[in-house]
Design a protein around this motif. Structure first.
Motif, PDB file in Angstrom:
ATOM      1  N   ASP A  13      28.058   9.363   5.704  1.00 14.92           N
ATOM      2  CA  ASP A  13      27.572  10.451   6.455  1.00 14.92           C
ATOM      3  C   ASP A  13      27.183  10.072   7.872  1.00 14.92           C
ATOM      4  N   GLU A  14      27.171   8.706   8.263  1.00 17.14           N
ATOM      5  CA  GLU A  14      27.157   8.323   9.674  1.00 17.14           C
ATOM      6  C   GLU A  14      28.530   8.316  10.405  1.00 17.14           C
ATOM      7  N   LEU A  15      29.518   8.185   9.374  1.00 18.99           N
ATOM      8  CA  LEU A  15      30.940   8.513   9.977  1.00 18.99           C
ATOM      9  C   LEU A  15      31.147   9.833  10.293  1.00 18.99           C
ATOM     10  N   ILE A  16      30.672  10.984   9.553  1.00 15.05           N
ATOM     11  CA  ILE A  16      30.886  12.267   9.864  1.00 15.05           C
ATOM     12  C   ILE A  16      30.285  12.504  11.169  1.00 15.05           C
ATOM     13  N   THR A  17      29.082  12.029  11.510  1.00 18.06           N
ATOM     14  CA  THR A  17      28.475  12.276  12.747  1.00 18.06           C
ATOM     15  C   THR A  17      29.231  11.498  13.854  1.00 18.06           C
ATOM     16  N   ARG A  18      29.747  10.394  13.581  1.00 17.15           N
ATOM     17  CA  ARG A  18      30.397   9.821  14.941  1.00 17.15           C
ATOM     18  C   ARG A  18      31.588  10.548  15.339  1.00 17.15           C
ATOM     19  N   LEU A  19      32.402  10.968  14.075  1.00 20.46           N
ATOM     20  CA  LEU A  19      33.611  11.495  14.317  1.00 20.46           C
ATOM     21  C   LEU A  19      33.489  13.208  14.802  1.00 20.46           C
ATOM     22  N   ALA A  20      32.332  13.598  14.435  1.00 22.76           N
ATOM     23  CA  ALA A  20      32.095  15.122  15.052  1.00 22.76           C
ATOM     24  C   ALA A  20      31.939  14.853  16.664  1.00 22.76           C
ATOM     25  N   ILE A  21      31.346  13.973  17.121  1.00 22.88           N
ATOM     26  CA  ILE A  21      31.090  13.545  18.676  1.00 22.88           C
ATOM     27  C   ILE A  21      32.270  13.179  19.056  1.00 22.88           C
ATOM     28  N   ARG A  22      32.987  12.452  18.504  1.00 22.20           N
ATOM     29  CA  ARG A  22      34.486  12.144  19.051  1.00 22.20           C
ATOM     30  C   ARG A  22      35.373  13.045  18.970  1.00 22.20           C
ATOM     31  N   PHE A  23      35.388  14.170  18.160  1.00 20.13           N
ATOM     32  CA  PHE A  23      36.214  15.114  18.088  1.00 20.13           C
ATOM     33  C   PHE A  23      35.627  16.528  18.328  1.00 20.13           C
ATOM     34  N   PRO A  24      35.077  17.017  19.560  1.00 17.83           N
ATOM     35  CA  PRO A  24      34.124  18.044  19.672  1.00 17.83           C
ATOM     36  C   PRO A  24      34.721  19.374  19.607  1.00 17.83           C
ATOM     37  N   HIS A  25      36.309  19.405  19.519  1.00 15.90           N
ATOM     38  CA  HIS A  25      36.954  20.547  19.664  1.00 15.90           C
ATOM     39  C   HIS A  25      37.010  21.232  18.116  1.00 15.90           C
ATOM     40  N   LEU A  26      36.806  20.224  17.229  1.00 18.73           N
ATOM     41  CA  LEU A  26      36.749  20.655  15.803  1.00 18.73           C
ATOM     42  C   LEU A  26      34.835  20.775  15.403  1.00 18.73           C
ATOM     43  N   THR A  27      34.945  21.797  14.549  1.00 17.63           N
ATOM     44  CA  THR A  27      33.465  21.948  13.951  1.00 17.63           C
ATOM     45  C   THR A  27      33.165  20.853  13.034  1.00 17.63           C
ATOM     46  N   SER A  28      31.772  20.533  13.261  1.00 23.91           N
ATOM     47  CA  SER A  28      31.352  19.362  12.219  1.00 23.91           C
ATOM     48  C   SER A  28      31.729  19.621  10.873  1.00 23.91           C
ATOM     49  N   ARG A  29      31.840  21.178  10.470  1.00 28.09           N
ATOM     50  CA  ARG A  29      32.292  21.288   8.863  1.00 28.09           C
ATOM     51  C   ARG A  29      33.455  21.004   8.765  1.00 28.09           C
ATOM     52  N   VAL A  30      34.359  21.033   9.427  1.00 26.77           N
ATOM     53  CA  VAL A  30      35.751  20.691   9.473  1.00 26.77           C
ATOM     54  C   VAL A  30      36.002  19.136   9.417  1.00 26.77           C
ATOM     55  N   VAL A  31      35.175  18.587  10.147  1.00 30.35           N
ATOM     56  CA  VAL A  31      35.104  17.043  10.183  1.00 30.35           C
ATOM     57  C   VAL A  31      34.551  16.362   8.761  1.00 30.35           C
ATOM     58  N   ALA A  32      33.556  16.962   8.455  1.00 29.84           N
ATOM     59  CA  ALA A  32      33.139  16.736   6.982  1.00 29.84           C
ATOM     60  C   ALA A  32      33.835  16.948   5.998  1.00 29.84           C
TER      61      ALA A  32
END
Length: 99
Positions: A11-30
């Motif tokens: 879950d923490e990884l998803i949050t970090r990667l969603a911040i690192r890749f702002p062009h992608l939605t957090s749903r896609v990252v998850a």
């Protein structure tokens, strides 16, 4: 590593990667992260799985962002095309281009 601890790290990884890749939605990252994490189901040694998931997900998401940005930039006119258009639209070679 206990399952709740591993899930928290994911879950923490998803949050970090969603911040690192702002062009992608957090749903896609998850979806990407959880899909990669599922690939490790059934492995007995769980200590490094969150780290492996992070590295694989970073590569996957970086390629996805690169691919998407290349599509966007491919369709956009180049600077030379914009200059040619502005010259073609100006009524005289001495008049400033209309933007």
């Amino acid at each position: 590593m206990a399952a709740p601890e591993e899930d928290q790290q994911i879950d923490e990884l998803i949050t970090r990667l969603a911040i690192r890749f702002p062009h992608l939605t957090s749903r896609v990252v998850a979806e990407v992260v959880r899909g990669i994490h599922r690939e490790f189901d059934g492995h007995r040694v769980r200590e490094f799985i969150p780290l492996l998931v992070e590295r694989i997900a970073e590569r996957h998401l970086s390629r996805r962002v690169s691919y998407c940005s290349s599509l966007v930039h491919h369709d956009a006119p180049s600077l030379g095309e914009l200059s040619a258009r502005s010259v073609a639209l100006s009524p005289s070679p001495y008049a400033p281009p209309r933007w």
